[in-house]
Scaffold this motif. Structure first.
Motif, short mmCIF file in Angstrom:
data_model
loop_
_atom_site.label_atom_id
_atom_site.label_comp_id
_atom_site.label_asym_id
_atom_site.label_seq_id
_atom_site.Cartn_x
_atom_site.Cartn_y
_atom_site.Cartn_z
N ALA A 101 -0.80 2.78 -34.20
CA ALA A 101 0.41 3.58 -34.36
C ALA A 101 1.59 2.86 -33.70
CB ALA A 101 0.22 4.96 -33.73
N ARG A 117 4.02 -1.80 -41.12
CA ARG A 117 2.61 -1.96 -41.49
C ARG A 117 2.28 -3.44 -41.72
NH1 ARG A 117 2.72 0.94 -45.62
NH2 ARG A 117 2.22 2.85 -44.46
N THR A 129 -2.53 2.24 -40.40
CA THR A 129 -1.37 2.26 -39.53
C THR A 129 -0.58 3.54 -39.76
OG1 THR A 129 0.19 1.21 -41.07
CG2 THR A 129 -1.20 -0.26 -39.76
N THR A 130 0.24 3.87 -38.78
CA THR A 130 1.16 4.99 -38.95
C THR A 130 2.39 4.77 -38.07
OG1 THR A 130 1.43 7.40 -38.91
CG2 THR A 130 0.04 6.43 -37.19
N GLU A 134 6.33 8.35 -40.98
CA GLU A 134 5.21 8.63 -41.89
C GLU A 134 4.40 9.82 -41.40
OE1 GLU A 134 3.40 4.57 -43.52
OE2 GLU A 134 3.91 4.46 -41.38
N ALA A 135 4.18 9.86 -40.08
CA ALA A 135 3.38 10.94 -39.51
C ALA A 135 4.05 12.30 -39.71
CB ALA A 135 3.15 10.69 -38.02
N LEU A 242 2.70 12.01 -34.54
CA LEU A 242 2.07 10.69 -34.54
C LEU A 242 0.65 10.76 -33.99
CD1 LEU A 242 2.73 7.68 -35.20
CD2 LEU A 242 3.36 7.43 -32.78
N HIS A 245 -1.52 12.51 -36.72
CA HIS A 245 -1.76 11.65 -37.87
C HIS A 245 -2.74 10.52 -37.51
CE1 HIS A 245 -0.05 9.18 -41.44
NE2 HIS A 245 -0.85 10.12 -41.89
N SER A 246 -2.59 9.95 -36.32
CA SER A 246 -3.51 8.90 -35.87
C SER A 246 -4.93 9.44 -35.79
CB SER A 246 -3.08 8.38 -34.49
OG SER A 246 -1.81 7.77 -34.54
N LEU A 249 -6.23 9.87 -39.38
CA LEU A 249 -6.50 8.57 -40.01
C LEU A 249 -7.74 7.91 -39.42
CD1 LEU A 249 -2.91 7.05 -40.32
CD2 LEU A 249 -4.31 8.03 -42.15
#
Length: 268
Positions: A101, A117, A129-130, A134-135, A242, A245-246, A249
């Motif tokens: 991230a 990315r 990746t984030t 995006e998150a 973030l 989202h991490s 993912l």
């Protein structure tokens, strides 16, 4: 396995034993997820908030600091791109990570998540990746929110650029509330009470269905649950989205309590 014993003479002439012991290995601290995090050199907040958000057994976060200027401006943000790949290489070289991230909201807006990315994958080919932008997009989509109240510490031109970024991404931004502070080291010391007031004011707009607090320096994560109770609307922030989202993912689907509505929501 048998224990090996080596007998030697110590300085006084008495026998001394060195024991070579058997051992077993397990999954280590990252048995469920190993998350790499690129932290800005000036950031005082994200590591603290991620310890709160991701402090679950088997989930480990490994950080590296990325050089940046303390003034948050388009020119200074763009310069960070050159250091993304070499900084990523510092995170557990040779060991597997599930996701990396990039911890800068305005930086990911200026550089662009696709280029971030690309730079990360120079060091970690093919890795998930984030970035905060995006998150937050993934978070708002999972929450079903399209009209956001945007709260940010930035100076006006950066705050308005962030608003325009989300409008171009298909969101409505009926209200933008900024503190007009360009210095990241000062932004990190904006009192949570001031942030809470800004969130409440943004959420009070009748056309807002969720509030996003932008900037990894702002202290929000530990207050999200209370802010949602106060406003009756979903609240997220750069660090909050973030981390979520991490986690998703990395394949962790747990619905976690005490961290706000988002952490009880699957990735959609």
């Amino acid at each position: 396995m048998d224990t090996n014993v080596t007998v030697a003479e110590d300085g006084a002439g008495s026998p001394a034993a060195t024991l070579v012991l058997p051992f077993a290995t397990d999954g280590g601290l990252a048995a469920r997820a190993a998350i790499g995090l690129l932290v800005l050199a000036t950031d005082q907040t994200i590591e603290h908030e991620w310890r709160f958000l991701l402090g679950e057994p088997g989930i480990a976060v490994y950080n590296a600091r990325l050089w940046n200027d303390k003034e948050i401006a388009p020119e200074t943000l763009a310069r960070m791109e050159q250091d993304i790949a070499p900084t990523t290489r510092l995170i557990l070289p040779g060991l597997e990570l599930d996701v990396v991230a990039f911890g800068c909201t305005s930086g990911s807006m200026v550089i662009g998540p696709e280029r971030v990315r690309e730079r990360i994958r120079e060091a970690r080919p093919g890795i998930a990746t984030t970035t905060p932008v995006e998150a937050v997009d993934a978070a708002l989509g999972s929450l079903g929110a399209r009209r956001i109240g945007l709260v940010a510490p930035y100076q006006r031109r950066v705050g308005e650029a962030m608003r325009d970024y989300f409008v171009k991404a298909g969101y409505e931004v009926p209200v933008l509330a900024i503190f007009d502070e360009p210095d990241d080291t000062i932004a990190a010391r904006i009192a949570p009470a001031a942030i809470a007031t800004a969130v409440a004011q943004a959420a009070a707009h009748p056309e807002v269905d969720a509030v996003f607090v932008s900037c990894t320096s702002l202290r929000v994560a530990e207050a999200v649950e209370a802010l949602e109770t106060r406003t009756g609307k979903p609240v997220t922030s750069s660090n909050h989205a973030l981390a979520w989202h991490s986690l998703r993912l990395a394949g962790v689907t747990d619905l976690l309590e005490g961290r706000g509505r988002l952490f009880r929501t699957p990735l959609r």
